[in-house]
Design a protein around this motif. Sequence first.
Motif, PDB file in Angstrom:
ATOM      1  N   GLU A  28       0.887  -1.176  -0.115  1.00 19.68           N
ATOM      2  CA  GLU A  28      -0.129   0.163  -0.042  1.00 19.68           C
ATOM      3  C   GLU A  28       1.066   1.264   0.352  1.00 19.68           C
ATOM      4  O   GLU A  28       1.912   1.335   0.806  1.00 19.68           O
ATOM      5  CB  GLU A  28      -1.095  -0.114   1.225  1.00 19.68           C
ATOM      6  CG  GLU A  28      -1.898   1.045   1.285  1.00 19.68           C
ATOM      7  CD  GLU A  28      -2.557   1.022   2.374  1.00 19.68           C
ATOM      8  OE1 GLU A  28      -3.531   2.030   2.563  1.00 19.68           O
ATOM      9  OE2 GLU A  28      -2.821   0.139   3.040  1.00 19.68           O
ATOM     10  N   HIS A  29       0.537   2.330  -0.760  1.00 19.70           N
ATOM     11  CA  HIS A  29       1.469   3.381  -1.033  1.00 19.70           C
ATOM     12  C   HIS A  29       0.549   4.669  -1.190  1.00 19.70           C
ATOM     13  O   HIS A  29      -0.778   4.502  -1.196  1.00 19.70           O
ATOM     14  CB  HIS A  29       2.377   3.171  -2.079  1.00 19.70           C
ATOM     15  CG  HIS A  29       1.877   2.972  -3.594  1.00 19.70           C
ATOM     16  ND1 HIS A  29       1.539   3.875  -4.378  1.00 19.70           N
ATOM     17  CD2 HIS A  29       1.699   1.796  -3.912  1.00 19.70           C
ATOM     18  CE1 HIS A  29       1.166   3.140  -5.337  1.00 19.70           C
ATOM     19  NE2 HIS A  29       1.040   1.822  -4.988  1.00 19.70           N
ATOM     20  N   ALA A  30       1.131   5.782  -1.529  1.00 19.84           N
ATOM     21  CA  ALA A  30       0.540   7.058  -1.561  1.00 19.84           C
ATOM     22  C   ALA A  30      -0.784   7.103  -2.619  1.00 19.84           C
ATOM     23  O   ALA A  30      -1.478   7.653  -2.441  1.00 19.84           O
ATOM     24  CB  ALA A  30       1.283   8.292  -1.939  1.00 19.84           C
ATOM     25  N   LEU A  31      -0.613   6.331  -3.531  1.00 17.60           N
ATOM     26  CA  LEU A  31      -1.446   6.132  -4.825  1.00 17.60           C
ATOM     27  C   LEU A  31      -2.399   5.131  -5.137  1.00 17.60           C
ATOM     28  O   LEU A  31      -2.837   4.662  -6.036  1.00 17.60           O
ATOM     29  CB  LEU A  31      -0.850   6.604  -6.350  1.00 17.60           C
ATOM     30  CG  LEU A  31      -0.197   8.036  -6.246  1.00 17.60           C
ATOM     31  CD1 LEU A  31       0.531   8.303  -7.551  1.00 17.60           C
ATOM     32  CD2 LEU A  31      -1.116   9.260  -5.985  1.00 17.60           C
ATOM     33  N   GLY A  32      -2.160   4.047  -3.898  1.00 20.07           N
ATOM     34  CA  GLY A  32      -2.981   2.860  -4.194  1.00 20.07           C
ATOM     35  C   GLY A  32      -2.379   1.644  -3.445  1.00 20.07           C
ATOM     36  O   GLY A  32      -1.455   1.739  -2.678  1.00 20.07           O
ATOM     37  N   VAL A  33      -2.691   0.567  -4.066  1.00 16.57           N
ATOM     38  CA  VAL A  33      -2.019  -0.735  -3.789  1.00 16.57           C
ATOM     39  C   VAL A  33      -1.363  -1.365  -5.128  1.00 16.57           C
ATOM     40  O   VAL A  33      -2.051  -1.457  -6.044  1.00 16.57           O
ATOM     41  CB  VAL A  33      -3.212  -1.568  -3.050  1.00 16.57           C
ATOM     42  CG1 VAL A  33      -2.584  -2.996  -2.570  1.00 16.57           C
ATOM     43  CG2 VAL A  33      -3.703  -1.098  -1.631  1.00 16.57           C
ATOM     44  N   THR A  34      -0.393  -1.586  -4.888  1.00 14.08           N
ATOM     45  CA  THR A  34       0.588  -2.222  -6.050  1.00 14.08           C
ATOM     46  C   THR A  34       0.964  -3.843  -5.602  1.00 14.08           C
ATOM     47  O   THR A  34       1.613  -3.980  -4.398  1.00 14.08           O
ATOM     48  CB  THR A  34       1.729  -1.393  -6.529  1.00 14.08           C
ATOM     49  OG1 THR A  34       1.051  -0.307  -6.919  1.00 14.08           O
ATOM     50  CG2 THR A  34       2.510  -1.973  -7.720  1.00 14.08           C
ATOM     51  N   GLU A 114       2.999  11.996  -9.520  1.00 12.71           N
ATOM     52  CA  GLU A 114       1.559  11.633  -9.661  1.00 12.71           C
ATOM     53  C   GLU A 114       1.113  11.645 -11.138  1.00 12.71           C
ATOM     54  O   GLU A 114       0.243  10.901 -11.795  1.00 12.71           O
ATOM     55  CB  GLU A 114       0.545  12.360  -8.863  1.00 12.71           C
ATOM     56  CG  GLU A 114      -0.859  11.849  -8.818  1.00 12.71           C
ATOM     57  CD  GLU A 114      -1.540  12.570  -7.623  1.00 12.71           C
ATOM     58  OE1 GLU A 114      -3.018  12.448  -7.663  1.00 12.71           O
ATOM     59  OE2 GLU A 114      -0.936  13.396  -6.925  1.00 12.71           O
ATOM     60  N   GLU A 115       1.445  12.604 -12.001  1.00 15.60           N
ATOM     61  CA  GLU A 115       0.762  12.845 -13.410  1.00 15.60           C
ATOM     62  C   GLU A 115       1.220  11.600 -14.306  1.00 15.60           C
ATOM     63  O   GLU A 115       0.649  11.338 -15.120  1.00 15.60           O
ATOM     64  CB  GLU A 115       1.193  14.219 -13.923  1.00 15.60           C
ATOM     65  CG  GLU A 115       0.335  15.291 -13.457  1.00 15.60           C
ATOM     66  CD  GLU A 115       0.793  16.532 -13.986  1.00 15.60           C
ATOM     67  OE1 GLU A 115       1.417  16.608 -15.040  1.00 15.60           O
ATOM     68  OE2 GLU A 115       0.271  17.777 -13.432  1.00 15.60           O
ATOM     69  N   SER A 121       3.194   2.939 -14.222  1.00 13.44           N
ATOM     70  CA  SER A 121       2.680   1.777 -13.864  1.00 13.44           C
ATOM     71  C   SER A 121       2.547   0.632 -15.024  1.00 13.44           C
ATOM     72  O   SER A 121       2.673  -0.738 -14.815  1.00 13.44           O
ATOM     73  CB  SER A 121       1.396   1.910 -13.151  1.00 13.44           C
ATOM     74  OG  SER A 121       1.485   2.571 -12.152  1.00 13.44           O
ATOM     75  N   ALA A 122       2.494   1.335 -16.358  1.00 14.64           N
ATOM     76  CA  ALA A 122       2.375   0.613 -17.461  1.00 14.64           C
ATOM     77  C   ALA A 122       3.601  -0.167 -17.750  1.00 14.64           C
ATOM     78  O   ALA A 122       3.736  -1.133 -18.533  1.00 14.64           O
ATOM     79  CB  ALA A 122       1.981   1.118 -18.743  1.00 14.64           C
ATOM     80  N   ILE A 123       4.687   0.104 -17.363  1.00  8.00           N
ATOM     81  CA  ILE A 123       6.092  -0.180 -17.530  1.00  8.00           C
ATOM     82  C   ILE A 123       6.362  -1.214 -16.606  1.00  8.00           C
ATOM     83  O   ILE A 123       6.881  -2.434 -16.741  1.00  8.00           O
ATOM     84  CB  ILE A 123       7.217   1.016 -17.435  1.00  8.00           C
ATOM     85  CG1 ILE A 123       6.806   1.824 -18.547  1.00  8.00           C
ATOM     86  CG2 ILE A 123       8.649   0.625 -17.319  1.00  8.00           C
ATOM     87  CD1 ILE A 123       7.705   3.346 -18.408  1.00  8.00           C
TER      88      ILE A 123
END
Length: 302
Positions: A28-34, A114-115, A121-123
Amino acid sequence: MTLFRSFLAAVPVAALLFAGALQAREVEHALGVTEVPDAPQRVVVLTNEGTEALLALGVTPVGAANSWNGDPWWDHIAEAMGDAVPVGTESAVNLELVAALEPDLIIGNAQRHEEIYPQLSAIAPTVMSQELRGDWKINFRLYAEALGREAQGAAAIADYDAAVAGLRERLGPALEEEVSVIRFLPGQIRIYQLDSFSGVLLQDLGFRRPEIQDVEAFAIFTGKEAIPDMDGDRIFHFTWDTGDGEGDALANEVLADPLWQSLSAVQAGNVHAVSDAIWNTAGGILAAGLMLEDIARIYGVE
């Protein structure tokens, strides 16, 4: 062995290879869960403080954001970076270079990235910290988790805490001083407060701060008119210069100003020019170790 050198003693020259298959787990991190691999082998890191975290955890990134004033790395990490590829600055990441490195984990920061998080994430799986100021230990623990190296992270923070405690004891009555932290930039002066890299470390040690700086905020952005507010029992100052000489010129102008010369710390000879990289811009655990060394040297308690 100093805190900084003890970290680097364990850092390999080339990227550390982990054994075993790459199994997934959630972070879990600043922009979600990965979902990230248990043992990432090819890590790209996009902040200066994140790069220091990886090195302290025994991981050499395959790619990293350029050190702000390095060529491409800060002097204090250059040797440890080995064959790492610079991928642009924190605020101007070269996505093509990142993709070409075929990472299995990317570490960035929401304040900066963030932008471009969808592209990153696609990489590869991407983990984002939230802030880039104040307590570096918050981000450090997240990075250790993302790397699956929580035990090493806890040990590194314990080493830092021990170094702080040892220096605090040696400083003794000197901690009663009110210390002021000033930064010169092109066209601007900053009076740093508690929620800054140097502010957190000084607070960890137990130093007092002038009233205007003893505030849970980042900094006051000001000019020469605020010179009287920059005083303390001791002043530490550093300069950010982009290469055009404007930051250095402002620093020299202020240091020669009669108002500056009238400050009690200046009159007492308690003014110290220190490294912008170490006291502010690098922002990570290795810089924290070197800042402790600076303070020990300045106060004569190595």
